[in-house]
Scaffold this motif. Structure first.
Motif, PDB file in Angstrom:
ATOM      1  N   LEU A 144      27.156  53.156  28.705  1.00  0.00           N
ATOM      2  CA  LEU A 144      27.832  53.300  29.991  1.00  0.00           C
ATOM      3  C   LEU A 144      29.312  53.517  29.715  1.00  0.00           C
ATOM      4  N   VAL A 145      29.890  54.565  30.326  1.00  0.00           N
ATOM      5  CA  VAL A 145      31.316  54.862  30.182  1.00  0.00           C
ATOM      6  C   VAL A 145      31.914  54.944  31.580  1.00  0.00           C
ATOM      7  N   LYS A 146      33.093  54.319  31.768  1.00  0.00           N
ATOM      8  CA  LYS A 146      33.755  54.307  33.073  1.00  0.00           C
ATOM      9  C   LYS A 146      35.163  54.887  32.955  1.00  0.00           C
ATOM     10  N   VAL A 147      35.533  55.712  33.959  1.00  0.00           N
ATOM     11  CA  VAL A 147      36.857  56.329  33.989  1.00  0.00           C
ATOM     12  C   VAL A 147      37.425  56.178  35.402  1.00  0.00           C
ATOM     13  N   PRO A 148      38.509  55.404  35.580  1.00  0.00           N
ATOM     14  CA  PRO A 148      39.108  55.237  36.906  1.00  0.00           C
ATOM     15  C   PRO A 148      39.993  56.433  37.299  1.00  0.00           C
ATOM     16  N   PHE A 149      40.070  56.694  38.606  1.00  0.00           N
ATOM     17  CA  PHE A 149      40.938  57.750  39.137  1.00  0.00           C
ATOM     18  C   PHE A 149      41.162  57.509  40.624  1.00  0.00           C
ATOM     19  N   THR A 150      42.085  58.266  41.215  1.00  0.00           N
ATOM     20  CA  THR A 150      42.397  58.162  42.642  1.00  0.00           C
ATOM     21  C   THR A 150      41.925  59.427  43.351  1.00  0.00           C
ATOM     22  N   TRP A 151      41.308  59.253  44.518  1.00  0.00           N
ATOM     23  CA  TRP A 151      40.838  60.389  45.325  1.00  0.00           C
ATOM     24  C   TRP A 151      41.365  60.270  46.731  1.00  0.00           C
ATOM     25  N   PRO A 152      41.861  61.347  47.324  1.00  0.00           N
ATOM     26  CA  PRO A 152      42.205  62.610  46.698  1.00  0.00           C
ATOM     27  C   PRO A 152      43.525  62.460  45.951  1.00  0.00           C
ATOM     28  N   ALA A 153      43.771  63.352  45.034  1.00  0.00           N
ATOM     29  CA  ALA A 153      44.983  63.281  44.221  1.00  0.00           C
ATOM     30  C   ALA A 153      46.160  63.873  44.991  1.00  0.00           C
ATOM     31  N   THR A 154      47.321  63.264  44.837  1.00  0.00           N
ATOM     32  CA  THR A 154      48.537  63.848  45.406  1.00  0.00           C
ATOM     33  C   THR A 154      49.181  64.767  44.376  1.00  0.00           C
ATOM     34  N   SER A 155      48.840  64.566  43.109  1.00  0.00           N
ATOM     35  CA  SER A 155      49.236  65.462  42.024  1.00  0.00           C
ATOM     36  C   SER A 155      48.092  65.463  41.019  1.00  0.00           C
ATOM     37  N   ALA A 156      48.112  66.415  40.110  1.00  0.00           N
ATOM     38  CA  ALA A 156      47.021  66.526  39.132  1.00  0.00           C
ATOM     39  C   ALA A 156      46.894  65.242  38.310  1.00  0.00           C
ATOM     40  N   GLN A 157      45.656  64.814  38.088  1.00  0.00           N
ATOM     41  CA  GLN A 157      45.369  63.618  37.291  1.00  0.00           C
ATOM     42  C   GLN A 157      44.391  63.980  36.181  1.00  0.00           C
ATOM     43  N   THR A 158      44.568  63.361  35.037  1.00  0.00           N
ATOM     44  CA  THR A 158      43.622  63.489  33.939  1.00  0.00           C
ATOM     45  C   THR A 158      43.381  62.109  33.374  1.00  0.00           C
ATOM     46  N   ALA A 159      42.121  61.757  33.185  1.00  0.00           N
ATOM     47  CA  ALA A 159      41.775  60.466  32.606  1.00  0.00           C
ATOM     48  C   ALA A 159      40.558  60.672  31.712  1.00  0.00           C
ATOM     49  N   SER A 160      40.409  59.806  30.716  1.00  0.00           N
ATOM     50  CA  SER A 160      39.260  59.961  29.832  1.00  0.00           C
ATOM     51  C   SER A 160      38.861  58.634  29.209  1.00  0.00           C
ATOM     52  N   ALA A 161      37.652  58.623  28.685  1.00  0.00           N
ATOM     53  CA  ALA A 161      37.111  57.483  27.942  1.00  0.00           C
ATOM     54  C   ALA A 161      36.136  58.072  26.937  1.00  0.00           C
ATOM     55  N   LYS A 162      35.764  57.271  25.959  1.00  0.00           N
ATOM     56  CA  LYS A 162      34.869  57.777  24.921  1.00  0.00           C
ATOM     57  C   LYS A 162      33.761  56.772  24.663  1.00  0.00           C
ATOM     58  N   GLY A 163      32.550  57.280  24.597  1.00  0.00           N
ATOM     59  CA  GLY A 163      31.424  56.446  24.241  1.00  0.00           C
ATOM     60  C   GLY A 163      31.388  56.243  22.738  1.00  0.00           C
ATOM     61  N   SER A 164      30.459  55.397  22.291  1.00  0.00           N
ATOM     62  CA  SER A 164      30.380  55.129  20.857  1.00  0.00           C
ATOM     63  C   SER A 164      29.054  55.555  20.233  1.00  0.00           C
ATOM     64  N   SER A 165      28.053  55.856  21.064  1.00  0.00           N
ATOM     65  CA  SER A 165      26.767  56.243  20.482  1.00  0.00           C
ATOM     66  C   SER A 165      26.074  57.340  21.291  1.00  0.00           C
TER      67      SER A 165
END
Length: 176
Positions: A144-165
């Protein structure tokens, strides 16, 4: 005669305003399914959804599962292996779901794009959300991988996470 010319000019000018394309808020999700060096490889089942601040499902974005019947039965039998998604949303859905469910995907990068005009995001109220990606694989693991963000964006957003397997990089891009 001049009156007609003025009104036609005004009509053409106003109609030009109506043809300007409306900009839509956009959510792009990139999910990496890693190539695993194992004796018996099966494509993973994957569920991708949004949770609100209350950790309840706000929208199901995509569910990849085996859709072809085999000697072991139809792939829906194994959907409960996506445990978090199944408990929170999956067991109440009648699959297939148009625009949400699709076949499993091979190892590699997979991009999904949604706009605020599509059913998954059209009714989504402004707020803080978490993109959740869950993968489960026969004769494999679960992740399970989780990535937080805001909707809708007022400016461009980039977020990331990485799994391990079972999952590699998961990237989220939000554009206003």
């Amino acid at each position: 005669m001049k009156k007609t010319t003025v009104s036609l000019s005004l009509t053409f000018a106003l109609s030009g305003l109506l043809t300007v394309p409306a900009m839509a808020a956009e959510l792009t999700v990139n999910v990496e399914v890693p190539k695993l060096n194992v004796a018996e490889y099966h494509r993973p089942y994957v569920a991708i959804w949004l949770e609100g601040a209350d950790q309840k499902v706000a929208a199901n974005l995509s569910v990849w599962y085996q859709q072809k019947s085999t000697s072991e039965g139809h792939g829906t039998k194994w959907l409960p292996d996506l445990r978090q998604w199944w408990r929170k949303s999956g067991r109440t859905l009648k699959v297939p779901v148009d625009g949400v469910t699709s076949p499993t995907r091979p190892a590699g990068q997979h991009a999904l794009k949604f706009t605020d005009k599509q059913p998954q995001l059209a009714q989504l109220p402004p707020g803080e959300y978490t993109l959740v990606v869950e993968a489960a694989r026969e004769v494999g693991g679960r992740e399970l991988v989780k990535v937080p963000f805001t909707w809708p964006a007022t400016s461009a957003q980039t977020a990331s996470a990485k799994g391990s397997s079972e999952l590699g990089a998961v990237n989220v891009n939000v554009k206003p």
